[in-house]
Design an enzyme around this catalytic site. Structure first.
Site, PDB file in Angstrom:
ATOM      1  N   HIS A  42     -29.521  20.886 -11.909  1.00  0.00           N
ATOM      2  CA  HIS A  42     -29.756  21.982 -10.962  1.00  0.00           C
ATOM      3  C   HIS A  42     -30.552  21.445  -9.780  1.00  0.00           C
ATOM      4  O   HIS A  42     -31.496  20.694  -9.984  1.00  0.00           O
ATOM      5  CB  HIS A  42     -30.546  23.099 -11.657  1.00  0.00           C
ATOM      6  CG  HIS A  42     -30.939  24.202 -10.725  1.00  0.00           C
ATOM      7  ND1 HIS A  42     -30.051  25.169 -10.317  1.00  0.00           N
ATOM      8  CD2 HIS A  42     -32.118  24.484 -10.119  1.00  0.00           C
ATOM      9  CE1 HIS A  42     -30.667  26.002  -9.506  1.00  0.00           C
ATOM     10  NE2 HIS A  42     -31.920  25.616  -9.362  1.00  0.00           N
ATOM     11  N   GLY A  80       0.801  -1.231   0.000  1.00  0.00           N
ATOM     12  CA  GLY A  80       0.000   0.000   0.000  1.00  0.00           C
ATOM     13  C   GLY A  80       0.826   1.270   0.000  1.00  0.00           C
ATOM     14  O   GLY A  80       0.362   2.320  -0.414  1.00  0.00           O
ATOM     15  N   LYS A 139      -6.422  11.938   4.812  1.00  0.00           N
ATOM     16  CA  LYS A 139      -7.798  12.311   4.445  1.00  0.00           C
ATOM     17  C   LYS A 139      -8.786  11.828   5.491  1.00  0.00           C
ATOM     18  O   LYS A 139      -9.850  12.425   5.686  1.00  0.00           O
ATOM     19  CB  LYS A 139      -8.179  11.753   3.066  1.00  0.00           C
ATOM     20  CG  LYS A 139      -7.724  12.587   1.885  1.00  0.00           C
ATOM     21  CD  LYS A 139      -6.376  13.176   2.102  1.00  0.00           C
ATOM     22  CE  LYS A 139      -5.518  13.521   0.986  1.00  0.00           C
ATOM     23  NZ  LYS A 139      -4.164  13.889   1.378  1.00  0.00           N
ATOM     24  N   ARG A 144       9.239  15.971  -0.287  1.00  0.00           N
ATOM     25  CA  ARG A 144       9.689  14.630   0.051  1.00  0.00           C
ATOM     26  C   ARG A 144      10.902  14.275  -0.798  1.00  0.00           C
ATOM     27  O   ARG A 144      11.176  14.955  -1.785  1.00  0.00           O
ATOM     28  CB  ARG A 144       8.550  13.621  -0.176  1.00  0.00           C
ATOM     29  CG  ARG A 144       7.350  13.892   0.735  1.00  0.00           C
ATOM     30  CD  ARG A 144       6.201  12.966   0.427  1.00  0.00           C
ATOM     31  NE  ARG A 144       6.526  11.559   0.582  1.00  0.00           N
ATOM     32  CZ  ARG A 144       6.461  10.876   1.727  1.00  0.00           C
ATOM     33  NH1 ARG A 144       6.075  11.491   2.835  1.00  0.00           N
ATOM     34  NH2 ARG A 144       6.766   9.592   1.775  1.00  0.00           N
TER      35      ARG A 144
END
Ligand code: NAI
Length: 462
Positions: A441, A39, A51, A268
């Site tokens: 809308h 990961g 997040k 980084r």
């Protein structure tokens, strides 16, 4: 005796695991070496945990503002331990999902640290002694945090992004050195959960690289939320006592700032060291990035590099795209190289920022005769309904042809809204192409339609 695969992948982050999954989906036999859990930075130390914490901040804001909607639940409090536990549950769930995807596609995941023993032979040695060779080798070893001289991370008071993601206490006063993507996301999160935040940015404005009008929206919003932003600042060091006294100057003007913690988010560094690349023929530039061509090929035949270890935007989805290019190239298929100017970016501070294509200034610098259309969420019905009216949609188009060169958004759900902008920019759509399309809308996306329509010289609400 080395075990042979079609492709050996070094690193199991977004670049590496995407190469493994996509390659396996194309029928290739793949070995992927990973020293930690699969990961990579994205899943364990970057996008996902960050997040998740920002989502906690959003829930907190929503509850704080609930009274305005007639929903009175009192003043909310944050239980950071529960939030951190949820963050870990999310990370674990996604990691397990990824592990089972890899298993399902019969990717051989080799635990350990891999070193390139012979690049030309695509020969890799793993720390447990396992030897692997491949018809091709993909280097996807990612990036790591970095600091500036005099600010060595101690994990207690001098913090990297890795540390912030596991911090079990909200610091009272905090300085963030570097107002880029990570700095602004953490500033936003920490302000929401109760820290007094100062962002110290070396350049004249925060979020360099982001369209100036969009960066200004964030700067103004930060100010309203009492996040102090100091730009044009050089930090020179700190003294450690009960508090940390940070020393900085702007030109001749010097100043000190007392804080409990300092977060360093100044970019980084690529992880290309200790990989066995010295003298291997694989080029590494002075900053440590592995050199590749537009097909992600290194200088050694059959050796590719993708993701944060190459000098392209350090984004998980760029890693995914690069992995696909590398695998297709290995398969001998036709590949359209990635247009890095048109990659979508999403920054999850409040208000969110997202963009794709050229900023107004970049378009001018490239010699385009530019026209822009800027519309504010302040007049958008859905934004008013949800009570999130801070922000703009800005479209940069070429004057005359109306070709959309860039779309820049600050505001509610910007990171989702950008998908349409991405399509427009990459499809080389014109303002009149877009102006003819209907947007439902009431939606936030109407603001994009409105901005495009305005570029045709007529408009409805804008
Ligand atoms: P960055 O390159 O986005 O920002 C670093 C900032 O630090 C810049 O504004 C720079 O001018 C400033 N800076 C550098 N040295 C300084 C100094 N000595 N004093 C004060 N300011 C200084 O790097 P960041 O924020 O660390 O993120 C690294 C990378 O991670 C990003 O480039 C991005 O690719 C990725 N990322 C993406 C996110 C997203 O898309 N949502 C979120 C977080 C990171």
């Amino acid at each position: 005796m080395a075990e042979h695969f079609d492709v050996v992948v070094l690193g199991g982050g977004p670049g590496g695991y995407a190469a493994a999954l996509y390659g396996a989906a194309a029928g290739l036999n793949i070995a992927m070496v990973e020293e930690s859990r699969v990961g990579g930075t994205c899943l364990h130390k970057g996008c996902i945990p960050a997040k998740e914490l920002l989502q906690t901040a959003e829930v907190l804001r929503t509850v704080r503002e609930a009274k305005e909607f007639g929903v009175d639940v009192g003043e909310p409090t944050l239980d950071l331990a529960t939030s951190l536990a949820r963050k870990q549950t999310v990370v674990d769930r996604l990691t397990k999902g990824l592990e089972s995807l890899l298993k399902g596609r019969k990717v051989t995941v080799v635990p350990g640290t891999g070193t390139v023993v012979d690049a030309a032979a695509h020969y890799v040695m793993v720390s447990d002694g396992t030897e692997l060779t491949g018809d091709a080798l993909i280097l996807a070893t990612g990036s790591a945090t970095r600091s500036i001289p005099g600010f060595d991370f101690d994990g207690e008071r001098i913090l990297s992004s890795d540390h912030v993601l596991t911090m079990d206490r909200v610091p009272g006063r905090v300085a963030i050195i570097g107002g880029g993507a990570i700095g602004c996301e953490f500033a936003s999160y920490l302000a929401d959960v109760g820290s007094e935040v100062t962002v110290l940015e070396a350049l004249p404005s925060i979020l360099p690289g982001v369209d100036k009008q969009v960066a200004d929206v964030v700067a103004r919003s930060f100010k309203k939320r009492r996040i102090t932003v100091e730009t044009g600042i050089t930090v020179t060091g700190y003294d450690a006592g009960d508090a940390l006294t940070l020393h900085a100057h702007r030109g001749d003007e010097t100043g000190d700032l007392e804080v409990e913690a300092i977060i360093v988010s100044v970019g980084r560094r690529p992880r290309s060291e200790n990989l066995g690349l010295e003298g291997s023929g694989v080029g590494v530039d002075s900053r440590g990035f592995i050199e590749v061509d537009d097909h992600l090929r290194t200088a050694v035949a059959g050796v590719y590099a993708v993701g944060d270890v190459v000098a392209t935007p350090a984004l998980a989805h760029v890693g995914f795209a690069e992995a696909i290019v590398a695998i297709k190239t290995i398969l001998g298929e036709d590949v359209v190289p990635i247009d890095y100017d048109r990659v979508p970016w999403g920054i999850y501070c409040h208000p969110e920022v997202a963009f794709t294509g050229l900023t107004e200034q970049a378009a001018i610098d490239r010699g385009y005769d530019v026209e822009t259309s800027v519309h504010r969420f302040l007049g958008n019905s859905r934004a008013i309904l949800i009570g999130e009216t801070d922000g703009i949609v800005k479209i940069v188009a070429e004057k005359g042809t109306g070709v959309i060169l860039g779309v820049h958004i600050a505001g509610p759900w910007a990171t989702e809204l950008i998908a349409e902008g991405y399509l427009a920019v990459n499809w080389e759509a014109t303002a009149s192409d877009l102006g003819a399309l209907i947007h439902a809308h009431p939606t936030l996306s109407e603001l994009f339609g409105e901005s495009a329509l305005a570029l045709t010289g007529r408009s409805l609400h804008g």
